[in-house]
Scaffold this motif. Structure first.
Motif, PDB file in Angstrom:
ATOM      1  N   TRP A 256       0.821  -1.209   0.000  1.00 40.80           N
ATOM      2  CA  TRP A 256       0.000   0.000   0.000  1.00 40.80           C
ATOM      3  C   TRP A 256       0.853   1.256   0.000  1.00 40.80           C
ATOM      4  O   TRP A 256       0.471   2.266  -0.603  1.00 40.80           O
ATOM      5  CB  TRP A 256      -0.962  -0.026   1.191  1.00 40.80           C
ATOM      6  N   GLU A 257       1.993   1.213   0.644  1.00 37.23           N
ATOM      7  CA  GLU A 257       2.909   2.355   0.581  1.00 37.23           C
ATOM      8  C   GLU A 257       3.335   2.598  -0.866  1.00 37.23           C
ATOM      9  O   GLU A 257       3.434   3.740  -1.314  1.00 37.23           O
ATOM     10  CB  GLU A 257       4.139   2.100   1.460  1.00 37.23           C
ATOM     11  N   ARG A 258       3.595   1.519  -1.590  1.00 37.59           N
ATOM     12  CA  ARG A 258       3.997   1.660  -2.978  1.00 37.59           C
ATOM     13  C   ARG A 258       2.876   2.249  -3.819  1.00 37.59           C
ATOM     14  O   ARG A 258       3.116   2.993  -4.776  1.00 37.59           O
ATOM     15  CB  ARG A 258       4.404   0.273  -3.526  1.00 37.59           C
ATOM     16  N   LEU A 259       1.614   1.941  -3.478  1.00 36.36           N
ATOM     17  CA  LEU A 259       0.466   2.435  -4.243  1.00 36.36           C
ATOM     18  C   LEU A 259       0.096   3.885  -3.916  1.00 36.36           C
ATOM     19  O   LEU A 259      -0.693   4.495  -4.644  1.00 36.36           O
ATOM     20  CB  LEU A 259      -0.761   1.551  -3.978  1.00 36.36           C
ATOM     21  N   ARG A 260       0.638   4.406  -2.840  1.00 38.91           N
ATOM     22  CA  ARG A 260       0.224   5.734  -2.355  1.00 38.91           C
ATOM     23  C   ARG A 260       0.177   6.799  -3.463  1.00 38.91           C
ATOM     24  O   ARG A 260      -0.790   7.569  -3.549  1.00 38.91           O
ATOM     25  CB  ARG A 260       1.131   6.186  -1.215  1.00 38.91           C
ATOM     26  N   PRO A 261       1.173   6.878  -4.374  1.00 36.93           N
ATOM     27  CA  PRO A 261       1.143   7.946  -5.392  1.00 36.93           C
ATOM     28  C   PRO A 261      -0.037   7.881  -6.354  1.00 36.93           C
ATOM     29  O   PRO A 261      -0.424   8.909  -6.915  1.00 36.93           O
ATOM     30  CB  PRO A 261       2.468   7.759  -6.144  1.00 36.93           C
ATOM     31  N   ILE A 262      -0.611   6.697  -6.572  1.00 33.96           N
ATOM     32  CA  ILE A 262      -1.709   6.606  -7.537  1.00 33.96           C
ATOM     33  C   ILE A 262      -3.082   6.554  -6.873  1.00 33.96           C
ATOM     34  O   ILE A 262      -4.097   6.445  -7.556  1.00 33.96           O
ATOM     35  CB  ILE A 262      -1.539   5.388  -8.474  1.00 33.96           C
ATOM     36  N   MET A 263      -3.129   6.668  -5.560  1.00 32.61           N
ATOM     37  CA  MET A 263      -4.410   6.516  -4.855  1.00 32.61           C
ATOM     38  C   MET A 263      -5.195   7.815  -4.750  1.00 32.61           C
ATOM     39  O   MET A 263      -6.356   7.806  -4.314  1.00 32.61           O
ATOM     40  CB  MET A 263      -4.173   5.927  -3.461  1.00 32.61           C
ATOM     41  N   GLN A 264      -4.587   8.931  -5.098  1.00 29.05           N
ATOM     42  CA  GLN A 264      -5.279  10.222  -5.065  1.00 29.05           C
ATOM     43  C   GLN A 264      -5.845  10.549  -3.683  1.00 29.05           C
ATOM     44  O   GLN A 264      -6.921  11.147  -3.555  1.00 29.05           O
ATOM     45  CB  GLN A 264      -6.414  10.235  -6.100  1.00 29.05           C
ATOM     46  N   ALA A 265      -5.119  10.144  -2.644  1.00 31.89           N
ATOM     47  CA  ALA A 265      -5.539  10.446  -1.277  1.00 31.89           C
ATOM     48  C   ALA A 265      -5.090  11.851  -0.906  1.00 31.89           C
ATOM     49  O   ALA A 265      -3.922  12.208  -1.084  1.00 31.89           O
ATOM     50  CB  ALA A 265      -4.961   9.427  -0.305  1.00 31.89           C
ATOM     51  N   THR A 272      -5.279   6.050   4.673  1.00 28.91           N
ATOM     52  CA  THR A 272      -5.515   4.928   5.591  1.00 28.91           C
ATOM     53  C   THR A 272      -6.928   4.391   5.447  1.00 28.91           C
ATOM     54  O   THR A 272      -7.144   3.168   5.402  1.00 28.91           O
ATOM     55  CB  THR A 272      -5.271   5.374   7.046  1.00 28.91           C
ATOM     56  N   ARG A 273      -7.912   5.286   5.353  1.00 34.67           N
ATOM     57  CA  ARG A 273      -9.299   4.837   5.220  1.00 34.67           C
ATOM     58  C   ARG A 273      -9.522   4.115   3.894  1.00 34.67           C
ATOM     59  O   ARG A 273     -10.206   3.100   3.833  1.00 34.67           O
ATOM     60  CB  ARG A 273     -10.245   6.034   5.326  1.00 34.67           C
ATOM     61  N   LEU A 274      -8.942   4.647   2.815  1.00 32.69           N
ATOM     62  CA  LEU A 274      -9.078   3.989   1.510  1.00 32.69           C
ATOM     63  C   LEU A 274      -8.466   2.594   1.552  1.00 32.69           C
ATOM     64  O   LEU A 274      -9.053   1.620   1.055  1.00 32.69           O
ATOM     65  CB  LEU A 274      -8.410   4.828   0.427  1.00 32.69           C
ATOM     66  N   ARG A 275      -7.291   2.484   2.141  1.00 34.36           N
ATOM     67  CA  ARG A 275      -6.642   1.171   2.262  1.00 34.36           C
ATOM     68  C   ARG A 275      -7.511   0.200   3.059  1.00 34.36           C
ATOM     69  O   ARG A 275      -7.752  -0.945   2.630  1.00 34.36           O
ATOM     70  CB  ARG A 275      -5.283   1.330   2.959  1.00 34.36           C
ATOM     71  N   ASP A 276      -7.994   0.646   4.209  1.00 30.33           N
ATOM     72  CA  ASP A 276      -8.742  -0.255   5.086  1.00 30.33           C
ATOM     73  C   ASP A 276     -10.081  -0.662   4.479  1.00 30.33           C
ATOM     74  O   ASP A 276     -10.500  -1.824   4.601  1.00 30.33           O
ATOM     75  CB  ASP A 276      -8.956   0.398   6.448  1.00 30.33           C
ATOM     76  N   ARG A 277     -10.768   0.285   3.835  1.00 29.29           N
ATOM     77  CA  ARG A 277     -12.064  -0.046   3.232  1.00 29.29           C
ATOM     78  C   ARG A 277     -11.876  -0.953   2.013  1.00 29.29           C
ATOM     79  O   ARG A 277     -12.690  -1.833   1.759  1.00 29.29           O
ATOM     80  CB  ARG A 277     -12.806   1.231   2.848  1.00 29.29           C
TER      81      ARG A 277
END
Length: 327
Positions: A256-265, A272-277
């Motif tokens: 998930w750390e690696r995905l952080r740049p494309i998650m638009q958070a 954190t909420r996007l990851r958990d949901r």
């Protein structure tokens, strides 16, 4: 054909296949995706972990502007797969277009309110201004109406003030106080949670309240049956890669750390909420129980939404769920 050209030029971006000497030797799988769609997190994980190479295929993503555009692309045979819900797959299948479905996610929407709201339960929606993502035929709205009627004797159409709008606008309206509650898709509900708003009830809870026993992956990878029969090894390789990527995302924080740049958070709390949901929606199993529950949910939605929702298929057409994939 002209409509398809308008969709693809210039808005569509082709994402390059990961460079590898062996890539040209592997069969190519082309998947149409939304540019910022959450399904790309799984697909990006497949490529980052070289699960496509391991599965014997090369993966290419085609970015499209809307769900409708992805559906057109699949029907035009411009892509091999898209991500969509199985209600659409069933409707197309009933209309004579043989499409099938592999599970991606059971993440669903949530009824959200401000932290200080007096709304504690669905019964408290009486007389309230309620925002709903999508249209009056959205499955979350149909289930909320059925739950309100069955559990509380409440007719939400008559006794609340529903307004239908796009998900981002609903988040703005509830934040500004123009709406008392919103029933929004899960990524937007996660953003509201990150802002301190409170969940009243999730659509998964509505389904359980209406009799569901197991979670149903409502969204999945969809493809033409003729393509699947012509490419059984490619499809099996993708199904295995998809399952492995799901397990990585379910257990690895580093992924998930690696995905952080494309998650638009917007911030760390939203990330954190996007990851958990997202994790909560990863299907743990896909077998007879889930397929049966999917058919039962479809029958309920067909009853609630009628022909306008499901067309000429009041029961789930055989073959909607691709038969050879289980885990």
């Amino acid at each position: 054909m002209n409509f398809w050209k308008r969709l693809t030029v210039p808005a569509v971006l082709l994402l390059a296949v990961l460079a590898s000497p062996a890539a040209a030797e592997r069969p190519l799988l082309t998947i149409g995706v939304l540019k910022f769609g959450t399904a790309t997190w799984e697909l990006d994980t497949i490529r980052a972990n070289r699960l496509d190479e391991e599965g014997g295929f090369a993966l290419k993503l085609v970015e499209l502007a809307s769900n409708q555009a992805t559906q057109v692309a699949l029907q035009a045979k411009a892509v091999d797969m898209i991500v969509t819900d199985y209600l659409w797959v069933a409707r197309q299948r009933a209309a004579g277009e043989a499409l099938s479905f592999l599970p991606h996610s059971s993440a669903v929407g949530t009824l959200m309110v401000p932290a200080s709201s007096p709304i504690k339960d669905v019964a408290d929606l009486r007389g309230r201004r309620l925002g709903v993502a999508g249209t009056p035929l959205d499955k979350s709205w149909l289930l909320l109406k059925a739950y309100a009627r069955e559990r509380h004797g409440l007719d939400l159409e008559a006794e609340s003030r529903p307004a239908f709008a796009a998900p981002p606008l609903l988040n703005q309206k509830v934040a500004s106080g123009e709406l008392d509650a919103v029933l929004n898709f899960w990524p937007y509900a996660a953003r509201l949670e990150a802002q301190g708003m409170r969940a009243v009830i999730g659509v998964d809870e509505l389904m359980r309240g209406l009799g569901a026993k197991v979670a149903v992956p409502a969204v999945g990878f969809t493809f033409r049956e003729e393509w699947a029969k012509a490419n059984p090894t490619l499809l099996a390789g993708f199904a295995t890669a998809s399952e492995k990527a799901k397990r990585i995302l379910a257990t690895s924080d580093a992924a998930w750390e690696r995905l952080r740049p494309i998650m638009q958070a917007e911030d760390g709390a939203t990330w954190t909420r996007l990851r958990d949901r997202y994790r909560a929606g990863i299907p743990a199993h896909w077998g007879d129980a889930e397929r049966a529950e999917g058919a039962a949910l479809y029958a309920l939605l067909a009853k609630l939404g009628g022909r306008e929702l499901v067309g000429d298929a009041p029961t789930l057409p055989e073959g909607t769920f691709w038969p050879s994939v289980r885990y």
